[in-house]
Design a protein around this motif. Structure first.
Motif, PDB file in Angstrom:
ATOM      1  N   MET A 270      12.349  -9.292 -35.644  1.00 49.05           N
ATOM      2  CA  MET A 270      13.185  -8.259 -35.045  1.00 49.05           C
ATOM      3  C   MET A 270      12.980  -6.932 -35.758  1.00 49.05           C
ATOM      4  O   MET A 270      12.656  -6.902 -36.955  1.00 49.05           O
ATOM      5  CB  MET A 270      14.674  -8.611 -35.151  1.00 49.05           C
ATOM      6  N   ALA A 271      13.182  -5.860 -35.019  1.00 50.86           N
ATOM      7  CA  ALA A 271      13.267  -4.520 -35.608  1.00 50.86           C
ATOM      8  C   ALA A 271      14.611  -3.929 -35.196  1.00 50.86           C
ATOM      9  O   ALA A 271      15.028  -4.054 -34.042  1.00 50.86           O
ATOM     10  CB  ALA A 271      12.137  -3.631 -35.123  1.00 50.86           C
ATOM     11  N   VAL A 272      15.294  -3.312 -36.147  1.00 49.57           N
ATOM     12  CA  VAL A 272      16.589  -2.688 -35.903  1.00 49.57           C
ATOM     13  C   VAL A 272      16.446  -1.196 -36.173  1.00 49.57           C
ATOM     14  O   VAL A 272      15.963  -0.793 -37.243  1.00 49.57           O
ATOM     15  CB  VAL A 272      17.682  -3.304 -36.798  1.00 49.57           C
ATOM     16  N   LEU A 273      16.848  -0.374 -35.212  1.00 50.86           N
ATOM     17  CA  LEU A 273      16.662   1.071 -35.290  1.00 50.86           C
ATOM     18  C   LEU A 273      17.998   1.759 -35.528  1.00 50.86           C
ATOM     19  O   LEU A 273      18.943   1.559 -34.759  1.00 50.86           O
ATOM     20  CB  LEU A 273      16.053   1.613 -33.991  1.00 50.86           C
ATOM     21  N   THR A 274      18.079   2.566 -36.565  1.00 56.99           N
ATOM     22  CA  THR A 274      19.245   3.415 -36.776  1.00 56.99           C
ATOM     23  C   THR A 274      18.975   4.732 -36.063  1.00 56.99           C
ATOM     24  O   THR A 274      18.144   5.534 -36.506  1.00 56.99           O
ATOM     25  CB  THR A 274      19.497   3.647 -38.272  1.00 56.99           C
ATOM     26  N   THR A 275      19.643   4.947 -34.932  1.00 56.21           N
ATOM     27  CA  THR A 275      19.353   6.106 -34.090  1.00 56.21           C
ATOM     28  C   THR A 275      20.424   7.176 -34.250  1.00 56.21           C
ATOM     29  O   THR A 275      21.619   6.886 -34.301  1.00 56.21           O
ATOM     30  CB  THR A 275      19.262   5.683 -32.611  1.00 56.21           C
ATOM     31  N   THR A 276      19.969   8.410 -34.307  1.00 54.27           N
ATOM     32  CA  THR A 276      20.861   9.551 -34.467  1.00 54.27           C
ATOM     33  C   THR A 276      20.544  10.586 -33.393  1.00 54.27           C
ATOM     34  O   THR A 276      19.591  10.433 -32.627  1.00 54.27           O
ATOM     35  CB  THR A 276      20.687  10.203 -35.853  1.00 54.27           C
ATOM     36  N   THR A 277      21.330  11.637 -33.375  1.00 55.43           N
ATOM     37  CA  THR A 277      21.106  12.691 -32.382  1.00 55.43           C
ATOM     38  C   THR A 277      19.748  13.356 -32.550  1.00 55.43           C
ATOM     39  O   THR A 277      19.209  13.913 -31.600  1.00 55.43           O
ATOM     40  CB  THR A 277      22.207  13.755 -32.497  1.00 55.43           C
ATOM     41  N   THR A 278      19.182  13.285 -33.762  1.00 52.78           N
ATOM     42  CA  THR A 278      17.915  13.974 -34.028  1.00 52.78           C
ATOM     43  C   THR A 278      16.721  13.030 -34.134  1.00 52.78           C
ATOM     44  O   THR A 278      15.631  13.462 -34.505  1.00 52.78           O
ATOM     45  CB  THR A 278      18.027  14.797 -35.329  1.00 52.78           C
ATOM     46  N   ILE A 280      15.105   8.703 -34.760  1.00 50.62           N
ATOM     47  CA  ILE A 280      15.284   7.448 -35.497  1.00 50.62           C
ATOM     48  C   ILE A 280      15.324   7.772 -36.988  1.00 50.62           C
ATOM     49  O   ILE A 280      14.365   8.320 -37.541  1.00 50.62           O
ATOM     50  CB  ILE A 280      14.146   6.463 -35.195  1.00 50.62           C
ATOM     51  N   ALA A 281      16.440   7.446 -37.630  1.00 49.32           N
ATOM     52  CA  ALA A 281      16.594   7.737 -39.052  1.00 49.32           C
ATOM     53  C   ALA A 281      16.044   6.617 -39.928  1.00 49.32           C
ATOM     54  O   ALA A 281      15.605   6.866 -41.047  1.00 49.32           O
ATOM     55  CB  ALA A 281      18.064   7.971 -39.385  1.00 49.32           C
ATOM     56  N   ARG A 282      16.089   5.383 -39.417  1.00 51.62           N
ATOM     57  CA  ARG A 282      15.635   4.251 -40.223  1.00 51.62           C
ATOM     58  C   ARG A 282      15.132   3.135 -39.312  1.00 51.62           C
ATOM     59  O   ARG A 282      15.758   2.822 -38.296  1.00 51.62           O
ATOM     60  CB  ARG A 282      16.773   3.723 -41.099  1.00 51.62           C
ATOM     61  N   LEU A 283      13.992   2.570 -39.689  1.00 49.04           N
ATOM     62  CA  LEU A 283      13.486   1.359 -39.069  1.00 49.04           C
ATOM     63  C   LEU A 283      13.641   0.232 -40.082  1.00 49.04           C
ATOM     64  O   LEU A 283      13.113   0.324 -41.195  1.00 49.04           O
ATOM     65  CB  LEU A 283      12.007   1.497 -38.704  1.00 49.04           C
ATOM     66  N   THR A 284      14.374  -0.809 -39.719  1.00 43.36           N
ATOM     67  CA  THR A 284      14.537  -1.967 -40.588  1.00 43.36           C
ATOM     68  C   THR A 284      13.934  -3.150 -39.861  1.00 43.36           C
ATOM     69  O   THR A 284      14.400  -3.520 -38.778  1.00 43.36           O
ATOM     70  CB  THR A 284      16.008  -2.228 -40.921  1.00 43.36           C
ATOM     71  N   VAL A 285      12.898  -3.722 -40.448  1.00 47.54           N
ATOM     72  CA  VAL A 285      12.085  -4.723 -39.765  1.00 47.54           C
ATOM     73  C   VAL A 285      12.266  -6.069 -40.453  1.00 47.54           C
ATOM     74  O   VAL A 285      12.230  -6.155 -41.691  1.00 47.54           O
ATOM     75  CB  VAL A 285      10.598  -4.303 -39.761  1.00 47.54           C
ATOM     76  N   PHE A 286      12.448  -7.110 -39.655  1.00 47.84           N
ATOM     77  CA  PHE A 286      12.699  -8.458 -40.170  1.00 47.84           C
ATOM     78  C   PHE A 286      11.633  -9.405 -39.614  1.00 47.84           C
ATOM     79  O   PHE A 286      11.757  -9.904 -38.491  1.00 47.84           O
ATOM     80  CB  PHE A 286      14.090  -8.931 -39.757  1.00 47.84           C
ATOM     81  N   PRO A 287      10.565  -9.660 -40.368  1.00 45.66           N
ATOM     82  CA  PRO A 287       9.488 -10.518 -39.874  1.00 45.66           C
ATOM     83  C   PRO A 287       9.821 -12.006 -40.004  1.00 45.66           C
ATOM     84  O   PRO A 287       9.302 -12.716 -40.847  1.00 45.66           O
ATOM     85  CB  PRO A 287       8.309 -10.130 -40.767  1.00 45.66           C
ATOM     86  N   ASP A 288      10.703 -12.468 -39.133  1.00 46.39           N
ATOM     87  CA  ASP A 288      11.163 -13.854 -39.172  1.00 46.39           C
ATOM     88  C   ASP A 288      11.170 -14.400 -37.745  1.00 46.39           C
ATOM     89  O   ASP A 288      12.032 -14.053 -36.946  1.00 46.39           O
ATOM     90  CB  ASP A 288      12.575 -13.909 -39.772  1.00 46.39           C
ATOM     91  N   PRO A 289      10.203 -15.257 -37.383  1.00 46.16           N
ATOM     92  CA  PRO A 289      10.128 -15.766 -36.003  1.00 46.16           C
ATOM     93  C   PRO A 289      11.379 -16.496 -35.546  1.00 46.16           C
ATOM     94  O   PRO A 289      11.650 -16.546 -34.346  1.00 46.16           O
ATOM     95  CB  PRO A 289       8.928 -16.720 -36.048  1.00 46.16           C
ATOM     96  N   THR A 290      12.165 -17.054 -36.477  1.00 40.69           N
ATOM     97  CA  THR A 290      13.360 -17.793 -36.071  1.00 40.69           C
ATOM     98  C   THR A 290      14.444 -16.877 -35.508  1.00 40.69           C
ATOM     99  O   THR A 290      15.404 -17.355 -34.906  1.00 40.69           O
ATOM    100  CB  THR A 290      13.952 -18.604 -37.237  1.00 40.69           C
ATOM    101  N   LEU A 291      14.293 -15.571 -35.708  1.00 37.75           N
ATOM    102  CA  LEU A 291      15.258 -14.622 -35.156  1.00 37.75           C
ATOM    103  C   LEU A 291      15.027 -14.365 -33.671  1.00 37.75           C
ATOM    104  O   LEU A 291      15.885 -13.796 -32.999  1.00 37.75           O
ATOM    105  CB  LEU A 291      15.188 -13.292 -35.913  1.00 37.75           C
ATOM    106  N   VAL A 292      13.872 -14.765 -33.156  1.00 37.28           N
ATOM    107  CA  VAL A 292      13.533 -14.539 -31.747  1.00 37.28           C
ATOM    108  C   VAL A 292      13.970 -15.750 -30.933  1.00 37.28           C
ATOM    109  O   VAL A 292      13.490 -16.855 -31.166  1.00 37.28           O
ATOM    110  CB  VAL A 292      12.023 -14.306 -31.578  1.00 37.28           C
ATOM    111  N   PRO A 293      14.886 -15.560 -29.982  1.00 39.20           N
ATOM    112  CA  PRO A 293      15.362 -16.707 -29.194  1.00 39.20           C
ATOM    113  C   PRO A 293      14.308 -17.151 -28.182  1.00 39.20           C
ATOM    114  O   PRO A 293      13.395 -16.390 -27.849  1.00 39.20           O
ATOM    115  CB  PRO A 293      16.599 -16.160 -28.497  1.00 39.20           C
ATOM    116  N   PRO A 294      14.427 -18.368 -27.678  1.00 43.32           N
ATOM    117  CA  PRO A 294      13.509 -18.832 -26.638  1.00 43.32           C
ATOM    118  C   PRO A 294      13.638 -17.964 -25.387  1.00 43.32           C
ATOM    119  O   PRO A 294      14.683 -17.349 -25.158  1.00 43.32           O
ATOM    120  CB  PRO A 294      13.970 -20.269 -26.359  1.00 43.32           C
ATOM    121  N   PRO A 295      12.600 -17.903 -24.563  1.00 42.33           N
ATOM    122  CA  PRO A 295      12.702 -17.135 -23.312  1.00 42.33           C
ATOM    123  C   PRO A 295      13.801 -17.703 -22.432  1.00 42.33           C
ATOM    124  O   PRO A 295      14.140 -18.881 -22.494  1.00 42.33           O
ATOM    125  CB  PRO A 295      11.326 -17.327 -22.665  1.00 42.33           C
TER     126      PRO A 295
END
Length: 301
Positions: A270-278, A280-295
């Motif tokens: 997963m990637a989580v984006l901290t979005t602001t008016t100006t 993307i302030a931060r990209l936090t990336v989690f390289p863990d396949p178990t976080l991805v649910p089945p289709p």
């Protein structure tokens, strides 16, 4: 449905959010919620109604979390990591769909997620477990100090003291940004779309447009993180690959826009984006396949 299920099931989602705030791990939080319901079921016949069922469940869950935290290191992100740390336990993201109330009230939905933002969850990890519990029970859940004291087998004075210390620490380690935008807002959706297009089309210029000049990027599992748009883009150029290498499904997590990410057709994380008016302030990336649910419809986002 049994009387136990009728009395307790409405609180399952909020208990998961509570345990996640305490533990910083979705997987551990799910385990503790299961433990909470097992303990509650075993003792339900003896429940005397001295408090509400909700408070009773929170007492069980909080103490189960405190037991789980005994002797444990705090969960980290690369930007919070002590360079000398070994055997790091990493913070995990939490998909909003797992904890969003089954409610038609938009205000209730928004309120339920604000206290799950990544900066706050990372900041909570800096608090000793009992201070963390007091802060969450008092500030997030608005449970009276007298009830919190009973839940934690302590005094009201101790609760007030712990809350004061916890607030002071959190103000230092988790300052709040005043220009964050809601993940469902047009601005956040546009930034997420540009981020996804950048990866799926191997288009660094799209990522450059989306990132703020002072953006940062961190990858859980790595002690290295990147600050500044130019530095982030230099790193992204090494992983962006060719068009089609990456595929991303938009979602929300921790009250931020997010993606379930696939690399060369396989779940990646997963990637989580901290979005602001100006931007993307931060990209936090989690390289863990178990976080991805089945289709399918149960994908959680």
């Amino acid at each position: 449905m049994t009387s136990f299920e009728q009395a307790t099931e409405p609180f399952r989602r909020e208990l998961l959010a509570h345990c996640y705030r305490m533990l910083g791990s979705r997987h551990e939080a799910e385990d503790v919620v299961q433990e909470t319901y097992l303990r509650a079921w075993r003792s339900f016949d003896g429940f005397e109604g001295r408090s509400s069922v909700r408070v009773w469940l929170y007492r069980i869950a909080t103490n189960a979390c405190l037991n789980a935290l005994r002797g444990r290191r705090r969960r980290e992100l690369p930007s919070t990591l002590d360079a000398t740390a070994a055997d790091v336990e990493w913070l995990e993201p939490l998909p909003d769909a797992l904890v969003t109330p089954e409610s038609d009230d938009p205000a209730a939905v928004v309120t339920s997620r604000h206290d799950l933002r990544l900066a706050l969850i990372a900041g909570l990890q800096h608090l000793p477990p009992r201070q963390r519990a007091v802060l969450i029970l008092r500030e997030v859940l608005a449970i009276p100090a007298t009830e919190v004291a009973r839940m934690l087998d302590t005094t009201v004075a101790s609760v007030k003291s712990a809350l004061q210390r916890a607030r002071a620490t959190l103000d230092e380690v988790a300052p709040t940004a005043d220009d964050l935008v809601e993940p469902t807002s047009p601005r956040a959706r546009a930034l997420l779309s540009e981020y996804i297009a950048g990866f799926e089309n191997s288009d660094l210029s799209a990522l450059e447009r989306a990132l703020r000049a002072d953006a940062s990027l961190e990858v859980a599992g790595s002690s290295t993180w990147f600050a500044g748009r130019a530095t982030c883009l230099t790193f992204l150029a090494t992983v962006i690959g060719t068009p089609g290498d990456w595929r991303m499904h938009p979602t929300t997590a921790n009250d931020h826009p997010a993606t379930y990410t696939y690399h060369q057709g396989k779940p990646w994380g997963m990637a989580v984006l901290t979005t602001t008016t100006t931007g993307i302030a931060r990209l936090t990336v989690f390289p863990d396949p178990t976080l991805v649910p089945p289709p399918g419809p149960g994908r959680g986002g």
